[in-house]
Design a protein around this motif. Structure first.
Motif, PDB file in Angstrom:
ATOM      1  N   ARG A  85     -35.137   5.340  -8.361  1.00  0.00           N
ATOM      2  CA  ARG A  85     -35.519   6.196  -9.486  1.00  0.00           C
ATOM      3  C   ARG A  85     -35.049   5.629 -10.822  1.00  0.00           C
ATOM      4  O   ARG A  85     -35.451   6.111 -11.879  1.00  0.00           O
ATOM      5  CB  ARG A  85     -34.954   7.608  -9.302  1.00  0.00           C
ATOM      6  CG  ARG A  85     -35.600   8.367  -8.147  1.00  0.00           C
ATOM      7  CD  ARG A  85     -35.015   9.769  -8.024  1.00  0.00           C
ATOM      8  NE  ARG A  85     -35.655  10.525  -6.962  1.00  0.00           N
ATOM      9  CZ  ARG A  85     -36.726  11.287  -7.113  1.00  0.00           C
ATOM     10  NH1 ARG A  85     -37.294  11.369  -8.307  1.00  0.00           N
ATOM     11  NH2 ARG A  85     -37.241  11.944  -6.107  1.00  0.00           N
ATOM     12  N   GLY A  86     -34.145   4.654 -10.783  1.00  0.00           N
ATOM     13  CA  GLY A  86     -33.720   3.994 -12.009  1.00  0.00           C
ATOM     14  C   GLY A  86     -32.566   4.654 -12.735  1.00  0.00           C
ATOM     15  O   GLY A  86     -32.132   4.161 -13.773  1.00  0.00           O
ATOM     16  N   PHE A  89     -25.822   5.836 -10.815  1.00  0.00           N
ATOM     17  CA  PHE A  89     -25.185   6.585  -9.727  1.00  0.00           C
ATOM     18  C   PHE A  89     -24.235   7.633 -10.279  1.00  0.00           C
ATOM     19  O   PHE A  89     -24.151   8.746  -9.760  1.00  0.00           O
ATOM     20  CB  PHE A  89     -24.422   5.629  -8.805  1.00  0.00           C
ATOM     21  CG  PHE A  89     -23.620   6.340  -7.755  1.00  0.00           C
ATOM     22  CD1 PHE A  89     -24.241   7.025  -6.716  1.00  0.00           C
ATOM     23  CD2 PHE A  89     -22.229   6.355  -7.813  1.00  0.00           C
ATOM     24  CE1 PHE A  89     -23.499   7.699  -5.753  1.00  0.00           C
ATOM     25  CE2 PHE A  89     -21.484   7.022  -6.852  1.00  0.00           C
ATOM     26  CZ  PHE A  89     -22.119   7.689  -5.819  1.00  0.00           C
ATOM     27  N   LEU A  90     -23.527   7.303 -11.350  1.00  0.00           N
ATOM     28  CA  LEU A  90     -22.539   8.223 -11.909  1.00  0.00           C
ATOM     29  C   LEU A  90     -23.196   9.517 -12.378  1.00  0.00           C
ATOM     30  O   LEU A  90     -22.652  10.608 -12.179  1.00  0.00           O
ATOM     31  CB  LEU A  90     -21.803   7.557 -13.068  1.00  0.00           C
ATOM     32  CG  LEU A  90     -20.466   8.178 -13.472  1.00  0.00           C
ATOM     33  CD1 LEU A  90     -19.480   8.135 -12.311  1.00  0.00           C
ATOM     34  CD2 LEU A  90     -19.893   7.470 -14.686  1.00  0.00           C
ATOM     35  N   SER A  91     -24.371   9.410 -12.996  1.00  0.00           N
ATOM     36  CA  SER A  91     -25.051  10.607 -13.489  1.00  0.00           C
ATOM     37  C   SER A  91     -25.515  11.504 -12.358  1.00  0.00           C
ATOM     38  O   SER A  91     -25.758  12.691 -12.559  1.00  0.00           O
ATOM     39  CB  SER A  91     -26.251  10.206 -14.359  1.00  0.00           C
ATOM     40  OG  SER A  91     -27.256   9.575 -13.571  1.00  0.00           O
ATOM     41  N   LEU A 136     -33.838  12.753 -14.069  1.00  0.00           N
ATOM     42  CA  LEU A 136     -33.626  12.507 -15.487  1.00  0.00           C
ATOM     43  C   LEU A 136     -32.654  11.357 -15.763  1.00  0.00           C
ATOM     44  O   LEU A 136     -32.648  10.805 -16.854  1.00  0.00           O
ATOM     45  CB  LEU A 136     -33.097  13.780 -16.166  1.00  0.00           C
ATOM     46  CG  LEU A 136     -33.992  15.027 -16.064  1.00  0.00           C
ATOM     47  CD1 LEU A 136     -33.254  16.240 -16.620  1.00  0.00           C
ATOM     48  CD2 LEU A 136     -35.304  14.807 -16.801  1.00  0.00           C
ATOM     49  N   GLY A 137     -31.808  11.043 -14.771  1.00  0.00           N
ATOM     50  CA  GLY A 137     -30.804  10.013 -14.978  1.00  0.00           C
ATOM     51  C   GLY A 137     -29.641  10.473 -15.834  1.00  0.00           C
ATOM     52  O   GLY A 137     -28.912   9.656 -16.406  1.00  0.00           O
ATOM     53  N   ARG A 138     -29.419  11.770 -15.932  1.00  0.00           N
ATOM     54  CA  ARG A 138     -28.321  12.348 -16.713  1.00  0.00           C
ATOM     55  C   ARG A 138     -28.103  13.784 -16.250  1.00  0.00           C
ATOM     56  O   ARG A 138     -28.871  14.304 -15.447  1.00  0.00           O
ATOM     57  CB  ARG A 138     -28.649  12.347 -18.210  1.00  0.00           C
ATOM     58  CG  ARG A 138     -29.935  13.105 -18.555  1.00  0.00           C
ATOM     59  CD  ARG A 138     -30.125  13.267 -20.052  1.00  0.00           C
ATOM     60  NE  ARG A 138     -31.438  13.793 -20.387  1.00  0.00           N
ATOM     61  CZ  ARG A 138     -31.791  15.069 -20.314  1.00  0.00           C
ATOM     62  NH1 ARG A 138     -30.900  15.982 -19.904  1.00  0.00           N
ATOM     63  NH2 ARG A 138     -33.007  15.459 -20.638  1.00  0.00           N
ATOM     64  N   MET A 139     -27.024  14.403 -16.772  1.00  0.00           N
ATOM     65  CA  MET A 139     -26.778  15.804 -16.473  1.00  0.00           C
ATOM     66  C   MET A 139     -27.866  16.659 -17.133  1.00  0.00           C
ATOM     67  O   MET A 139     -28.161  16.486 -18.318  1.00  0.00           O
ATOM     68  CB  MET A 139     -25.400  16.226 -16.999  1.00  0.00           C
ATOM     69  CG  MET A 139     -24.236  15.739 -16.166  1.00  0.00           C
ATOM     70  SD  MET A 139     -24.056  16.667 -14.634  1.00  0.00           S
ATOM     71  CE  MET A 139     -23.374  18.196 -15.262  1.00  0.00           C
ATOM     72  N   PRO A 140     -28.499  17.569 -16.401  1.00  0.00           N
ATOM     73  CA  PRO A 140     -29.539  18.397 -17.004  1.00  0.00           C
ATOM     74  C   PRO A 140     -28.964  19.447 -17.938  1.00  0.00           C
ATOM     75  O   PRO A 140     -27.802  19.848 -17.807  1.00  0.00           O
ATOM     76  CB  PRO A 140     -30.204  19.056 -15.787  1.00  0.00           C
ATOM     77  CG  PRO A 140     -29.124  19.105 -14.757  1.00  0.00           C
ATOM     78  CD  PRO A 140     -28.315  17.856 -14.961  1.00  0.00           C
TER      79      PRO A 140
END
Length: 263
Positions: A85-86, A89-91, A136-140
């Motif tokens: 998904r790109g 991992f941390l997010s 999203l690759g981040r916290m929503p």
């Protein structure tokens, strides 16, 4: 535990960890190399589980229990992370582990009475955060969680706040978790905040906001905070006055602060 020893030798770093997940995905399910690589990934990320467990310390639960729950969340994160998904991992791992710890509290007791509707929404927030973090690759943000669950933003906000309504304890209560110094008040036994992890959390919050800035404002921020240039040096590069640079910085930082607090 071998994984814990490897964690310390690797520098407890999560930088450039995604290529390891790509390698893991390419290995067959029965290969010994897959099991070894999975153990290495878990070992490198054990400090993250410990950090999150400490964030929930002092709420009436034994720290060792919280640490075990956080490590279970880490295992889920490692096994569920989709590197294709790109996203980083941390997010994905942070909300996954935090969701596991929150579920632990939710399954034990609540310190105050919470409406059933709020509890029901709270049960769905953790899985929704995991899905959105992958996507999203981040916290929503709260409004994105509300849209994902198709519920009102106010209800999601109430459920997020209710997530702190678990078993409570006085910070003056005595804790016997420290065998070296004997029983201590919880206030004196709480772990110190690790600045590096706070920087990671701030980065995850601000990164999508920075991406939406106009190129000019983004360039000024990069020169000031990443290249450590003075306002006069930035002014020379841009061919403007130092006062104009000062105004750009003030306007941009205020806008970022308001957007972050609003989200």
């Amino acid at each position: 535990m071998a994984a814990e020893r490897r964690s310390h030798s690797s520098g407890d770093s999560y930088d450039n960890i995604e290529p390891l997940f790509e390698k893991l995905a390419a290995l067959g399910a029965d290969e010994r190399a897959r099991a070894a690589l999975r153990e290495e990934l878990i070992g490198r990320c054990l400090p993250l589980a410990e950090h999150i467990a400490r964030k929930f310390a002092g709420r009436g639960e034994n720290f060792d229990d919280l640490l075990q729950v956080a490590r279970v969340g880490l295992l889920h994160a490692v096994d569920r992370f989709d590197v294709t998904r790109g996203s980083s991992f941390l997010s994905f791992a942070v909300p996954t582990i935090m969701g596991e710890v929150r579920r632990h509290f939710r399954d034990t007791t609540w310190a105050v009475r919470v409406p059933r509707r709020t509890k029901e929404i709270q049960l769905t927030i953790g899985p929704a955060i995991e899905r959105l973090s992958q996507r999203l690759g981040r916290m929503p943000r709260a409004r994105e969680i509300a849209a994902e669950l198709d519920v009102d933003l106010v209800e999601v906000t109430q459920a997020l706040i209710a997530g702190n309504a678990y078993q409570s304890s006085s910070i003056d209560a005595v804790s016997g978790d420290d065998p070296d110094s004997g029983p201590l008040p919880l206030l004196e036994s709480l772990g110190a905040e690790e600045p590096a992890y706070t920087a990671v959390e701030d980065h995850l919050v601000v990164k999508p906001l920075l991406a939406e800035l106009p190129d000019g404002e983004k360039r000024v921020l990069i020169m000031r905070f990443f290249e450590n240039k003075t306002q006069n040096q930035i002014a020379e590069v841009l061919g403007v006055s130092q006062m104009q640079v000062s105004r750009i910085l003030a306007r941009t930082l205020n806008a970022l602060r308001e957007q972050a607090l609003r989200d």
